[in-house]
Design a protein around this motif. Structure first.
Motif, PDB file in Angstrom:
ATOM      1  N   ILE A  83       7.893   7.272 -12.269  1.00  0.00           N
ATOM      2  CA  ILE A  83       8.666   6.050 -12.084  1.00  0.00           C
ATOM      3  C   ILE A  83       8.243   5.025 -13.131  1.00  0.00           C
ATOM      4  CG2 ILE A  83       9.187   4.142 -10.495  1.00  0.00           C
ATOM      5  CD1 ILE A  83      10.221   6.819  -9.475  1.00  0.00           C
ATOM      6  N   ASP A  84       9.225   4.492 -13.862  1.00  0.00           N
ATOM      7  CA  ASP A  84       8.969   3.371 -14.761  1.00  0.00           C
ATOM      8  C   ASP A  84       8.887   2.137 -13.871  1.00  0.00           C
ATOM      9  OD1 ASP A  84       8.779   1.576 -16.862  1.00  0.00           O
ATOM     10  OD2 ASP A  84      10.948   1.524 -17.186  1.00  0.00           O
ATOM     11  N   PHE A  85       7.670   1.692 -13.617  1.00  0.00           N
ATOM     12  CA  PHE A  85       7.480   0.643 -12.624  1.00  0.00           C
ATOM     13  C   PHE A  85       7.733  -0.726 -13.221  1.00  0.00           C
ATOM     14  CE2 PHE A  85       5.271  -1.773  -9.314  1.00  0.00           C
ATOM     15  CZ  PHE A  85       5.962  -1.261  -8.244  1.00  0.00           C
ATOM     16  N   SER A  86       8.999  -1.085 -13.273  1.00  0.00           N
ATOM     17  CA  SER A  86       9.436  -2.352 -13.854  1.00  0.00           C
ATOM     18  C   SER A  86       9.376  -3.467 -12.815  1.00  0.00           C
ATOM     19  CB  SER A  86      10.875  -2.217 -14.354  1.00  0.00           C
ATOM     20  OG  SER A  86      11.738  -2.006 -13.251  1.00  0.00           O
ATOM     21  N   HIS A  87       9.601  -4.672 -13.294  1.00  0.00           N
ATOM     22  CA  HIS A  87       9.676  -5.853 -12.422  1.00  0.00           C
ATOM     23  C   HIS A  87      10.782  -5.663 -11.381  1.00  0.00           C
ATOM     24  CE1 HIS A  87       9.229 -10.109 -11.438  1.00  0.00           C
ATOM     25  NE2 HIS A  87      10.545 -10.207 -11.482  1.00  0.00           N
ATOM     26  N   ASP A  88      11.943  -5.177 -11.810  1.00  0.00           N
ATOM     27  CA  ASP A  88      13.058  -4.959 -10.892  1.00  0.00           C
ATOM     28  C   ASP A  88      12.731  -3.879  -9.862  1.00  0.00           C
ATOM     29  OD1 ASP A  88      14.605  -6.893 -12.110  1.00  0.00           O
ATOM     30  OD2 ASP A  88      15.713  -5.462 -13.364  1.00  0.00           O
ATOM     31  N   GLU A  89      12.023  -2.845 -10.314  1.00  0.00           N
ATOM     32  CA  GLU A  89      11.632  -1.763  -9.409  1.00  0.00           C
ATOM     33  C   GLU A  89      10.730  -2.300  -8.293  1.00  0.00           C
ATOM     34  OE1 GLU A  89      11.876   2.040  -8.082  1.00  0.00           O
ATOM     35  OE2 GLU A  89      12.567   1.703 -10.132  1.00  0.00           O
TER      36      GLU A  89
ATOM     37  N   VAL B 208       0.846  -1.199   0.000  1.00  0.00           N
ATOM     38  CA  VAL B 208       0.000   0.000   0.000  1.00  0.00           C
ATOM     39  C   VAL B 208       0.881   1.248   0.000  1.00  0.00           C
ATOM     40  CG1 VAL B 208      -1.599   1.368   1.420  1.00  0.00           C
ATOM     41  CG2 VAL B 208      -2.039  -1.056   1.053  1.00  0.00           C
ATOM     42  N   ALA B 209       1.889   1.271   0.870  1.00  0.00           N
ATOM     43  CA  ALA B 209       2.789   2.424   0.929  1.00  0.00           C
ATOM     44  C   ALA B 209       3.630   2.531  -0.332  1.00  0.00           C
ATOM     45  CB  ALA B 209       3.682   2.316   2.157  1.00  0.00           C
ATOM     46  N   MET B 210       4.055   1.390  -0.873  1.00  0.00           N
ATOM     47  CA  MET B 210       4.870   1.396  -2.081  1.00  0.00           C
ATOM     48  C   MET B 210       4.105   2.003  -3.247  1.00  0.00           C
ATOM     49  SD  MET B 210       6.261  -1.698  -4.421  1.00  0.00           S
ATOM     50  CE  MET B 210       4.578  -2.032  -4.812  1.00  0.00           C
ATOM     51  N   VAL B 211       2.843   1.656  -3.397  1.00  0.00           N
ATOM     52  CA  VAL B 211       2.021   2.221  -4.474  1.00  0.00           C
ATOM     53  C   VAL B 211       1.991   3.748  -4.355  1.00  0.00           C
ATOM     54  CG1 VAL B 211      -0.347   2.372  -5.341  1.00  0.00           C
ATOM     55  CG2 VAL B 211       0.636   0.138  -4.835  1.00  0.00           C
ATOM     56  N   GLU B 212       1.852   4.252  -3.143  1.00  0.00           N
ATOM     57  CA  GLU B 212       1.841   5.704  -2.942  1.00  0.00           C
ATOM     58  C   GLU B 212       3.208   6.318  -3.236  1.00  0.00           C
ATOM     59  OE1 GLU B 212      -0.809   7.658  -2.567  1.00  0.00           O
ATOM     60  OE2 GLU B 212      -1.880   5.758  -2.836  1.00  0.00           O
ATOM     61  N   GLU B 213       4.289   5.614  -2.890  1.00  0.00           N
ATOM     62  CA  GLU B 213       5.634   6.103  -3.213  1.00  0.00           C
ATOM     63  C   GLU B 213       5.791   6.268  -4.719  1.00  0.00           C
ATOM     64  OE1 GLU B 213       8.318   3.171  -1.653  1.00  0.00           O
ATOM     65  OE2 GLU B 213       7.813   3.643   0.424  1.00  0.00           O
ATOM     66  N   VAL B 214       5.329   5.275  -5.458  1.00  0.00           N
ATOM     67  CA  VAL B 214       5.435   5.316  -6.917  1.00  0.00           C
ATOM     68  C   VAL B 214       4.604   6.478  -7.469  1.00  0.00           C
ATOM     69  CG1 VAL B 214       4.878   4.064  -9.039  1.00  0.00           C
ATOM     70  CG2 VAL B 214       5.996   2.880  -7.154  1.00  0.00           C
ATOM     71  N   ARG B 215       3.388   6.641  -6.952  1.00  0.00           N
ATOM     72  CA  ARG B 215       2.528   7.755  -7.408  1.00  0.00           C
ATOM     73  C   ARG B 215       3.191   9.106  -7.169  1.00  0.00           C
ATOM     74  NH1 ARG B 215      -3.025   5.521  -4.965  1.00  0.00           N
ATOM     75  NH2 ARG B 215      -3.510   4.070  -6.622  1.00  0.00           N
ATOM     76  N   ARG B 216       3.914   9.237  -6.044  1.00  0.00           N
ATOM     77  CA  ARG B 216       4.578  10.497  -5.713  1.00  0.00           C
ATOM     78  C   ARG B 216       5.910  10.663  -6.445  1.00  0.00           C
ATOM     79  NH1 ARG B 216       3.983   8.796  -0.338  1.00  0.00           N
ATOM     80  NH2 ARG B 216       6.212   9.056  -0.066  1.00  0.00           N
TER      81      ARG B 216
ATOM     82  N   PRO C 295      12.015   7.840  -5.836  1.00  0.00           N
ATOM     83  CA  PRO C 295      12.889   6.839  -6.468  1.00  0.00           C
ATOM     84  C   PRO C 295      13.326   5.758  -5.483  1.00  0.00           C
ATOM     85  CG  PRO C 295      14.126   8.831  -5.986  1.00  0.00           C
ATOM     86  CD  PRO C 295      12.694   9.110  -5.613  1.00  0.00           C
ATOM     87  N   SER C 296      13.762   4.629  -6.038  1.00  0.00           N
ATOM     88  CA  SER C 296      14.337   3.552  -5.238  1.00  0.00           C
ATOM     89  C   SER C 296      15.792   3.380  -5.662  1.00  0.00           C
ATOM     90  CB  SER C 296      13.569   2.249  -5.465  1.00  0.00           C
ATOM     91  OG  SER C 296      13.943   1.656  -6.686  1.00  0.00           O
ATOM     92  N   HIS C 297      16.436   2.379  -5.121  1.00  0.00           N
ATOM     93  CA  HIS C 297      17.831   2.107  -5.450  1.00  0.00           C
ATOM     94  C   HIS C 297      18.014   1.768  -6.931  1.00  0.00           C
ATOM     95  CE1 HIS C 297      21.941   0.821  -4.831  1.00  0.00           C
ATOM     96  NE2 HIS C 297      21.668  -0.334  -5.397  1.00  0.00           N
ATOM     97  N   VAL C 298      17.009   1.176  -7.563  1.00  0.00           N
ATOM     98  CA  VAL C 298      17.150   0.753  -8.959  1.00  0.00           C
ATOM     99  C   VAL C 298      16.456   1.680  -9.951  1.00  0.00           C
ATOM    100  CG1 VAL C 298      17.439  -1.668  -8.329  1.00  0.00           C
ATOM    101  CG2 VAL C 298      15.156  -0.806  -8.890  1.00  0.00           C
ATOM    102  N   THR C 299      15.887   2.796  -9.493  1.00  0.00           N
ATOM    103  CA  THR C 299      15.238   3.738 -10.406  1.00  0.00           C
ATOM    104  C   THR C 299      16.274   4.279 -11.381  1.00  0.00           C
ATOM    105  OG1 THR C 299      13.635   4.348  -8.701  1.00  0.00           O
ATOM    106  CG2 THR C 299      13.877   5.859 -10.558  1.00  0.00           C
ATOM    107  N   SER C 300      15.977   4.165 -12.674  1.00  0.00           N
ATOM    108  CA  SER C 300      16.970   4.537 -13.688  1.00  0.00           C
ATOM    109  C   SER C 300      17.097   6.049 -13.869  1.00  0.00           C
ATOM    110  CB  SER C 300      16.636   3.870 -15.023  1.00  0.00           C
ATOM    111  OG  SER C 300      15.346   4.246 -15.439  1.00  0.00           O
ATOM    112  N   ASP C 301      16.014   6.794 -13.811  1.00  0.00           N
ATOM    113  CA  ASP C 301      16.063   8.240 -14.030  1.00  0.00           C
ATOM    114  C   ASP C 301      15.658   8.961 -12.746  1.00  0.00           C
ATOM    115  OD1 ASP C 301      15.991  10.847 -14.870  1.00  0.00           O
ATOM    116  OD2 ASP C 301      14.506  10.535 -16.458  1.00  0.00           O
TER     117      ASP C 301
END
Length: 168
Positions: A131-137, A108-116, A119-125
């Motif tokens: 956020i390009d929400f890939s499998h790795d992301e 639930v929190a992760m979905v909100e992080e992506v909406r906002r 970035p995460s450790h693997v976010t490319s840009d």
């Protein structure tokens, strides 16, 4: 001192050593939040603090004076599951179910992080707010929540469905 737990005002224990997890489970009898490793390694105790995920086993209850805590019991409404809870059921995102409350709260929190655009450790840009929400992301963002049964495929499918529906 008081905190809000699932919309209800709760007195903070007098003992400053009481963890948020112990307050929830032993003091408030909210047993959905699980005590797994009790060392912050498994994520079974994940709850939402003002909408952000937090490991309740590593947090002292007194830290949350005036803040809002949501546990798995506080998601959705009576008779209506939260969309992620429903998706976990539909996609077999659990086996024994022990990790499920923490997985769902974290998702639930992760979905909100992506909406906002957080970035995460693997976010490319890192300069983009989208956020390009890939499998790795997704795997990176959920890596703090372990499942001993290995229900990861169902968990990922449930999160993907919820994200897709939220984007529509």
């Amino acid at each position: 001192m008081s905190i809000s737990v699932n919309g209800n005002a709760v007195q903070v224990p007098d003992d400053p050593r009481v963890s948020l997890l112990d307050l929830l489970r032993d003091g408030l009898h909210l047993h959905g939040t699980k005590k797994g490793c009790n060392q912050g390694a498994c994520g079974a105790c994940t709850v939402l603090v003002d909408g952000e995920r937090m490991l309740s086993c590593l947090s002292l209850a007194v830290q949350f004076d005036g803040r809002s805590i949501t546990t798995i019991e506080g998601l959705g409404e009576p008779g209506a599951l939260h969309p992620l809870q429903q998706a976990f059921v539909e996609h077999d995102g659990f086996q024994c179910g022990y990790c499920t409350p923490g997985q769902i709260c974290s998702a639930v929190a992760m979905v909100e992080e992506v909406r906002r655009g957080v970035p995460s450790h693997v976010t490319s840009d890192l300069n983009s707010n989208v956020i390009d929400f890939s499998h790795d992301e997704m795997r990176e963002r959920m890596s703090g929540n372990l499942c001993r049964c290995g229900a990861y495929n169902g968990i990922i499918d449930a999160i993907n469905e919820t994200l897709k529906e939220a984007a529509e």
